[in-house]
Design an enzyme around this catalytic site. Structure first.
Site, mmCIF file in Angstrom:
data_model
loop_
_atom_site.group_PDB
_atom_site.id
_atom_site.type_symbol
_atom_site.label_atom_id
_atom_site.label_comp_id
_atom_site.label_asym_id
_atom_site.label_seq_id
_atom_site.Cartn_x
_atom_site.Cartn_y
_atom_site.Cartn_z
ATOM 1 N N ARG A 95 37.671 59.244 82.640
ATOM 2 C CA ARG A 95 37.759 57.850 82.212
ATOM 3 C C ARG A 95 39.065 57.260 82.730
ATOM 4 O O ARG A 95 40.104 57.918 82.702
ATOM 5 C CB ARG A 95 37.712 57.726 80.681
ATOM 6 C CG ARG A 95 36.377 58.074 80.049
ATOM 7 C CD ARG A 95 35.284 57.086 80.435
ATOM 8 N NE ARG A 95 34.037 57.348 79.746
ATOM 9 C CZ ARG A 95 33.097 58.176 80.184
ATOM 10 N NH1 ARG A 95 33.284 58.825 81.327
ATOM 11 N NH2 ARG A 95 31.979 58.347 79.493
ATOM 12 N N GLU A 136 34.381 47.984 84.357
ATOM 13 C CA GLU A 136 33.151 48.391 85.027
ATOM 14 C C GLU A 136 31.984 47.551 84.533
ATOM 15 O O GLU A 136 31.908 47.251 83.338
ATOM 16 C CB GLU A 136 32.858 49.867 84.753
ATOM 17 C CG GLU A 136 33.884 50.813 85.332
ATOM 18 C CD GLU A 136 33.578 52.276 85.057
ATOM 19 O OE1 GLU A 136 34.338 53.146 85.506
ATOM 20 O OE2 GLU A 136 32.560 52.548 84.376
ATOM 21 N N HIS A 147 31.225 55.154 89.340
ATOM 22 C CA HIS A 147 30.876 55.836 88.094
ATOM 23 C C HIS A 147 29.488 56.491 88.182
ATOM 24 O O HIS A 147 28.581 56.199 87.396
ATOM 25 C CB HIS A 147 30.932 54.874 86.905
ATOM 26 C CG HIS A 147 31.180 55.601 85.606
ATOM 27 N ND1 HIS A 147 31.756 55.002 84.511
ATOM 28 C CD2 HIS A 147 30.942 56.883 85.238
ATOM 29 C CE1 HIS A 147 31.840 55.875 83.515
ATOM 30 N NE2 HIS A 147 31.356 57.027 83.944
#
Length: 326
Positions: free
Chosen positions: A236, A265, A285
Site C-alpha cells: 500500500r 487510485e 495495482h
C-alpha cells in the site's frame, strides 16, 4: 437474494467457474467505478447483498444510511474501506474471509516480476527496441545481490523463495514480533533498521496498512539506500511517508523504484510527478489481478453470500448485526 457486485471493471467474474455459485440469486454486476454516495445509492437501492471488489469502493456511513434494503456485505481480506460500526448500527452484516493461511501468490509473483523488470531495465529496453534504437543501457544481475524484505508475512516469504531460486541473499526487517519469528525460523535479520536499508540492493515492503503502520517507511529510511538500489512496494502506498518516495527518487537514493500502488487510485494523470518519474516503473495495482486469484477470492465471497442466504453466515466481522437481525 438481490446481489450487486461493484467495480468488476473488465466484467471478468461472469466468465469464472465461481460465478455459478450465485445461481438462484438475482445478480447485477457494475463494471464502472462510482464514488459519489448519492449515485451509488440510486444504483443499489434494491440491493440486499453487496459484493465488494477489494478496496475499490468506500462503504461509508452516508452510503449505508441510504440503503435500507441492504443486509449483507461480502468481501475478502482486510476492510479499512468499510465503516464497520455504521454497518452494525444499520443492521448490515459484514462477512470477510481473512484467509490467514494462504498467501497471495499473484502478488508475490508480481513483486518479483517488478524486481526483474527494474533491475534488467525491461520496460526501457523494450521501448528502445520498438523505437528502432536497440539497446539503451546496462542492467544488473540478481544473483549474489541482497534482497531486503520488510515484513515477515506470507507474501514476503513467497518472494523470498523466488529470490533464493535466483541466487539472491535474503535479509529481513519488520516489527519486533516479526523479527523474532524470522529468527526463530532460522532466517537472517539485519543488525539494525539502518543497516537493513543501507545494505540491501533491493528493498521490498510487505506490510498491511493500518493506523500504526501508516507512514512507517520514512524519508530517512529511503535516504540510507544506495544510489544503485531499488525500492519496491506492492502493498500500500500509505506505508510510505507522504512525498518521501518522490523526494528520494529526485535525490537519487534509491536510484530506482518499482510500485504497484499509489496514494490516489485509480491514478489517471500521466503528468503526475511520481507516475511520470524517469526512475520509476509501475503497474496499476494489479498484484491480485489474475483470473486464478479472482476465482479463489470470489469463491470465498460468493460462498459467504450463500451461507447468509441459508441462515448460517460465516466469517462474520460484526456478528452483532446478525444477532440483531435474528
Amino acid at each position: 437474494m438481490k446481489v450487486h457486485i461493484l467495480d468488476d471493471w473488465f466484467d471478468t467474474l461472469r466468465g469464472l467457474p465461481c460465478f455459478r455459485l450465485l445461481d438462484g440469486h438475482e445478480v447485477t454486476v457494475w463494471t464502472d467505478h462510482v464514488a459519489e454516495a448519492a449515485v451509488l445509492a440510486d444504483r443499489l437501492a434494491e440491493a440486499e447483498a453487496l459484493v465488494l471488489f477489494r478496496e475499490r469502493t468506500q462503504v461509508t456511513r452516508d452510503l449505508l444510511q441510504r440503503l435500507p434494503n441492504l443486509r449483507l456485505i461480502s468481501q475478502r481480506s482486510v476492510y479499512p474501506h468499510v465503516d464497520v460500526p455504521a454497518c452494525s448500527e444499520a443492521g448490515v452484516l459484514l462477512c470477510s474471509n481473512m484467509h490467514s493461511d494462504t498467501p497471495s501468490y499473484a502478488a508475490a509473483e508480481l513483486t518479483f516480476g517488478l524486481i526483474l523488470a527494474a533491475m534488467r531495465q525491461i520496460p526501457a529496453q523494450m521501448a528502445s527496441a520498438k523505437a528502432g534504437h536497440w539497446q539503451m543501457g546496462v542492467g544488473k544481475t540478481l544473483r549474489h545481490r541482497t534482497l531486503g524484505l520488510y515484513g515477515y508475512g506470507r507474501i514476503g516469504r513467497e518472494v523470498a523463495n523466488y529470490a533464493r531460486a535466483f541466487g539472491m541473499k535474503v535479509v529481513w526487517w519488520g516489527s519486533e514480533n516479526g523479527r523474532a519469528r524470522a529468527l526463530a525460523d532460522g532466517q537472517t535479520v539485519a543488525a539494525s533498521r539502518a543497516a537493513f536499508f543501507a545494505q540491501s540492493d533491493v528493498v521490498s515492503v510487505h506490510v498491511r496498512l493500518k493506523p500504526e503502520t501508516r507512514g512507517m517507511i520514512t524519508a530517512q529510511d529511503l535516504a540510507r539506500m544506495q544510489p544503485g538500489a531499488l525500492f519496491v512496494n506492492t502493498s500500500r502506498a500509505g506505508l510510505i511517508a507522504p512525498g518521501a518516495l518522490l523526494a528520494a527518487l529526485d535525490a537519487g537514493c534509491p536510484g530506482m523504484a518499482a510500485v504497484d500502488v499509489f496514494d490516489s487510485e485509480p491514478l489517471n494523470d500521466p503528468n503526475d510527478p511520481l507516475l511520470s518519474h524517469r526512475n520509476l516503473i509501475c503497474t496499476p495495482h494489479i498484484g491480485f489481478v489474475t483470473e486464478d486469484e479472482f476465482d479463489l477470492q470470489f469463491t470465498d465471497i460468493f460462498e459467504q453470500v450463500n451461507a447468509y442466504a441459508a441462515g448460517q453466515p460465516v466469517h462474520m466481522i460484526n456478528p452483532e448485526a446478525w444477532n440483531g437481525a435474528a
